[in-house]
Write an enzyme that holds these catalytic residues in place. Structure first.
Site, mmCIF file in Angstrom:
data_model
loop_
_atom_site.group_PDB
_atom_site.id
_atom_site.type_symbol
_atom_site.label_atom_id
_atom_site.label_comp_id
_atom_site.label_asym_id
_atom_site.label_seq_id
_atom_site.Cartn_x
_atom_site.Cartn_y
_atom_site.Cartn_z
ATOM 1 N N ARG A 167 38.985 37.903 22.764
ATOM 2 C CA ARG A 167 39.031 37.141 23.715
ATOM 3 C C ARG A 167 40.268 37.394 24.667
ATOM 4 O O ARG A 167 40.718 36.665 25.342
ATOM 5 C CB ARG A 167 39.177 35.680 23.194
ATOM 6 C CG ARG A 167 37.992 35.312 22.494
ATOM 7 C CD ARG A 167 37.923 33.517 22.224
ATOM 8 N NE ARG A 167 36.980 33.325 21.541
ATOM 9 C CZ ARG A 167 36.704 32.978 20.260
ATOM 10 N NH1 ARG A 167 37.807 33.895 19.730
ATOM 11 N NH2 ARG A 167 35.595 32.783 19.658
ATOM 12 N N LYS A 169 40.046 42.941 38.986
ATOM 13 C CA LYS A 169 38.575 42.590 38.833
ATOM 14 C C LYS A 169 38.214 43.896 38.117
ATOM 15 O O LYS A 169 38.369 44.760 38.113
ATOM 16 C CB LYS A 169 37.774 43.055 40.426
ATOM 17 C CG LYS A 169 37.822 41.707 40.936
ATOM 18 C CD LYS A 169 36.928 42.067 42.145
ATOM 19 C CE LYS A 169 36.671 40.865 43.219
ATOM 20 N NZ LYS A 169 35.737 41.282 44.210
ATOM 21 N N GLU A 213 38.623 53.756 51.346
ATOM 22 C CA GLU A 213 39.395 52.494 51.139
ATOM 23 C C GLU A 213 40.723 52.072 51.942
ATOM 24 O O GLU A 213 40.925 51.102 52.111
ATOM 25 C CB GLU A 213 39.501 52.296 49.559
ATOM 26 C CG GLU A 213 38.122 52.344 48.764
ATOM 27 C CD GLU A 213 37.314 51.129 48.820
ATOM 28 O OE1 GLU A 213 37.683 50.036 49.502
ATOM 29 O OE2 GLU A 213 36.356 51.248 48.055
ATOM 30 N N LYS A 240 46.670 45.028 49.645
ATOM 31 C CA LYS A 240 45.712 44.382 48.596
ATOM 32 C C LYS A 240 46.612 43.270 47.743
ATOM 33 O O LYS A 240 45.956 42.152 47.421
ATOM 34 C CB LYS A 240 45.393 45.344 47.497
ATOM 35 C CG LYS A 240 44.309 44.945 46.421
ATOM 36 C CD LYS A 240 43.211 45.534 46.067
ATOM 37 C CE LYS A 240 42.408 44.809 45.001
ATOM 38 N NZ LYS A 240 41.418 45.243 44.369
ATOM 39 N N GLU A 273 39.149 35.114 44.314
ATOM 40 C CA GLU A 273 38.060 35.041 45.362
ATOM 41 C C GLU A 273 37.362 33.820 45.829
ATOM 42 O O GLU A 273 36.193 33.842 45.677
ATOM 43 C CB GLU A 273 36.904 36.018 45.069
ATOM 44 C CG GLU A 273 36.362 36.668 46.426
ATOM 45 C CD GLU A 273 35.691 38.029 46.329
ATOM 46 O OE1 GLU A 273 35.963 38.971 45.537
ATOM 47 O OE2 GLU A 273 34.462 38.052 46.739
ATOM 48 N N ARG A 321 39.619 36.815 49.597
ATOM 49 C CA ARG A 321 39.775 38.213 48.765
ATOM 50 C C ARG A 321 38.408 38.638 49.473
ATOM 51 O O ARG A 321 38.471 39.733 49.048
ATOM 52 C CB ARG A 321 39.729 37.910 47.561
ATOM 53 C CG ARG A 321 39.850 39.242 46.559
ATOM 54 C CD ARG A 321 40.487 38.955 45.169
ATOM 55 N NE ARG A 321 39.975 40.266 44.738
ATOM 56 C CZ ARG A 321 40.658 40.599 43.347
ATOM 57 N NH1 ARG A 321 41.522 39.628 42.727
ATOM 58 N NH2 ARG A 321 40.605 41.879 43.009
ATOM 59 N N ASN A 341 35.880 43.147 50.550
ATOM 60 C CA ASN A 341 34.359 43.788 50.603
ATOM 61 C C ASN A 341 34.030 44.588 51.713
ATOM 62 O O ASN A 341 32.987 44.536 51.850
ATOM 63 C CB ASN A 341 33.544 42.859 49.943
ATOM 64 C CG ASN A 341 33.921 42.542 48.423
ATOM 65 O OD1 ASN A 341 34.206 43.369 47.802
ATOM 66 N ND2 ASN A 341 34.015 41.510 48.047
ATOM 67 N N HIS A 399 31.407 47.143 52.229
ATOM 68 C CA HIS A 399 30.648 47.001 50.671
ATOM 69 C C HIS A 399 29.522 46.456 50.814
ATOM 70 O O HIS A 399 28.758 46.607 49.738
ATOM 71 C CB HIS A 399 31.814 46.400 49.787
ATOM 72 C CG HIS A 399 32.919 47.181 49.602
ATOM 73 N ND1 HIS A 399 33.791 47.609 50.364
ATOM 74 C CD2 HIS A 399 33.339 47.658 48.355
ATOM 75 C CE1 HIS A 399 34.693 48.249 49.778
ATOM 76 N NE2 HIS A 399 34.469 48.381 48.480
ATOM 77 N N HIS A 425 27.179 48.816 49.017
ATOM 78 C CA HIS A 425 26.597 48.472 47.804
ATOM 79 C C HIS A 425 25.140 48.499 47.730
ATOM 80 O O HIS A 425 24.302 49.099 46.839
ATOM 81 C CB HIS A 425 26.723 47.063 47.287
ATOM 82 C CG HIS A 425 28.148 46.935 46.629
ATOM 83 N ND1 HIS A 425 28.912 45.853 46.234
ATOM 84 C CD2 HIS A 425 29.341 47.930 46.176
ATOM 85 C CE1 HIS A 425 30.186 46.004 46.002
ATOM 86 N NE2 HIS A 425 30.340 47.369 45.823
ATOM 87 N N HIS A 442 30.996 56.082 45.560
ATOM 88 C CA HIS A 442 31.482 54.926 46.007
ATOM 89 C C HIS A 442 32.127 54.778 47.441
ATOM 90 O O HIS A 442 31.432 54.012 48.424
ATOM 91 C CB HIS A 442 32.137 53.909 44.924
ATOM 92 C CG HIS A 442 32.641 52.561 45.585
ATOM 93 N ND1 HIS A 442 31.771 51.664 45.348
ATOM 94 C CD2 HIS A 442 33.815 52.027 45.683
ATOM 95 C CE1 HIS A 442 32.325 50.536 45.872
ATOM 96 N NE2 HIS A 442 33.629 50.709 46.166
#
Ligand code: NAD
Ligand code: GLY
Length: 370
Positions: free
Chosen positions: A127, A149, A191, A235, A245, A249, A253, A256, A260, A273
């Site tokens: 956990r 993330k 980025e 960042k 987010e 936040r 993206n 993206h 994506h 990417h």
């Protein structure tokens, strides 16, 4: 900055941590663990992929040993196509074999794929146990390693499975970039340019003014450290304001949403990417002109900088229905509306959810015919 070394504190209430940016800092891993109060008896699992482990695995294990820690190295194949449940199982199997306990530690040594997977495995083992990021690609230094993330891909979409799990430390050693393939270095620059467009016009200008940004050997050390510092600082400030987010936040993206879709439709093979993000930035830049959110002049600055970084800028001819479907599975979709991070000017963006599907169809057919 002190002696060519930057330290950034990510000031999250429950999980504050440090990002150290320094050439050669990998050698400090043992002393940094001691500084963090990690006991010598802590079980440590370093997770890496064959290429990165070959370059830096022994160095990291050696430095840990020198400081009195014992660590084991797990090497797994880690391309984007291996960012899946099977790889997480391999890490968990190794955690079991090495008897990792609640107080144990994982260290991610590699690019964003290793970082995202190791973080996710750490977030779910017992956990949640601690982990540390040692990013070795420009992209993972400026983006993936910071902000917590973690996750893996689902066959139907990128990064659909994951958890927020902040690292205890991020150790950025710019020396590791010396072995990074040039294509990956350029992908990371996408980025960096992203931060310029979304929040940091000074960084954007620095990149415009630099003699070269597409060849590591021609970039002075101080400039490289400076642009990584600006990127991580941008960042960190965004993550501090909106760790999970809820709103702000999402601007990280930028580029993206289309990026994506391109990655998913090309089976994660044709583009890495950062390249897909660069094409995605071009696409949203064009949409922003069409919808009069920003000017042709600003769009040209973005396009010129992406070209200067040696990144691809041409939209691939894609099946429009498939693109729309991929856009609809984006994590930013709210109540069926596709949300775009729209550029307003260099250094300024906003979230827009008012683009209708019909407008998107028309726009995508224009892109296909460009
Ligand atoms: P990557 O991890 O696939 O690494 C790219 C390639 O570089 C790999 O082949 C790797 O073996 C090689 N490599 C890495 N470091 C090297 C080095 N120092 N020397 C030689 N070779 C080296 O790709 P990436 O671009 O680092 O990361 C992309 C991933 O990051 C994507 O899965 C993306 O979803 C994720 N990401 C996550 C976040 C986040 O916030 N968590 C942000 C951005 C991207
Ligand atoms: N890379 C997107 C984020 O960290 O939120």
């Amino acid at each position: 900055m002190k002696n060519n070394s930057y330290t950034i504190k990510v000031n999250l209430k429950s999980n504050p941590y440090k990002v150290l940016i320094e050439k050669g800092s990998i050698k400090l891993i043992g002393s940094e663990l001691i500084r963090l109060g990690i006991k010598k008896s802590t079980k440590i699992l370093v997770v890496s992929n064959p290429v990165v482990a070959n370059h830096y695995g022994d160095l990291v294990l050696g430095k840990l040993k020198e400081s009195g820690f014992e660590a084991n190295l797990l090497i797994i194949e880690a391309g984007e196509d291996k960012k899946n449940q099977a790889s997480i199982s391999l890490i968990h199997d190794s955690a079991y074999e090495n008897n990792l306990e609640r107080t144990s530690l994982m260290i991610a040594l590699g690019g964003g794929v290793i970082g995202d997977m190791t973080g996710f495995a750490a977030s779910t083992w017992l956990r949640g146990i601690s982990f540390i990021q040692i990013p070795t690609t420009l992209l993972s230094m400026v983006d993936a390693s910071v902000g917590g993330k973690t996750g893996i891909n689902h066959p139907q979409g990128k990064n659909l499975i994951g958890a927020f799990h902040q690292p205890k430390l991020v150790l950025i050693d710019t020396k590791t970039l010396n072995t990074l393939p040039s294509r990956e270095f350029k992908a990371g620059m996408a980025e960096v340019i992203k931060y310029g467009v979304i929040v940091d016009k000074e960084l954007f200008k620095k990149l415009e003014d630099a003699d070269c940004i597409d060849n590591l050997k021609l970039i002075p050390d101080d400039l490289l450290l400076d642009i990584i510092y600006h990127s991580v600082q941008a960042k960190a400030l965004i993550v501090e304001k909106d760790e999970l987010e809820g709103g702000l936040r999402a601007i990280l993206n930028y580029g993206h949403t289309f990026g994506h879709a391109i990655e998913a439709l090309s089976g994660y093979e044709q583009w890495v990417h950062g390249e897909a993000v660069a094409i995605g930035m071009i696409a949203i830049g064009e949409l922003a002109i069409k919808k009069k959110f920003w000017t042709i002049k600003e769009n040209t600055r973005q396009q010129d900088l992406l070209l200067k970084a040696g990144l691809p800028i041409s939209w691939p001819n894609l099946d429009i229905d498939k693109v729309i479907n991929a856009l609809k599975s984006d994590k930013k979709v709210r109540e069926g509306n596709i949300r775009f991070v729209m550029p307003l000017s260099i250094g300024n963006v906003k979230i827009v959810d008012s683009i209708s599907i019909k407008e998107l169809y028309d726009f995508l057919s224009e892109l296909n015919n460009l």
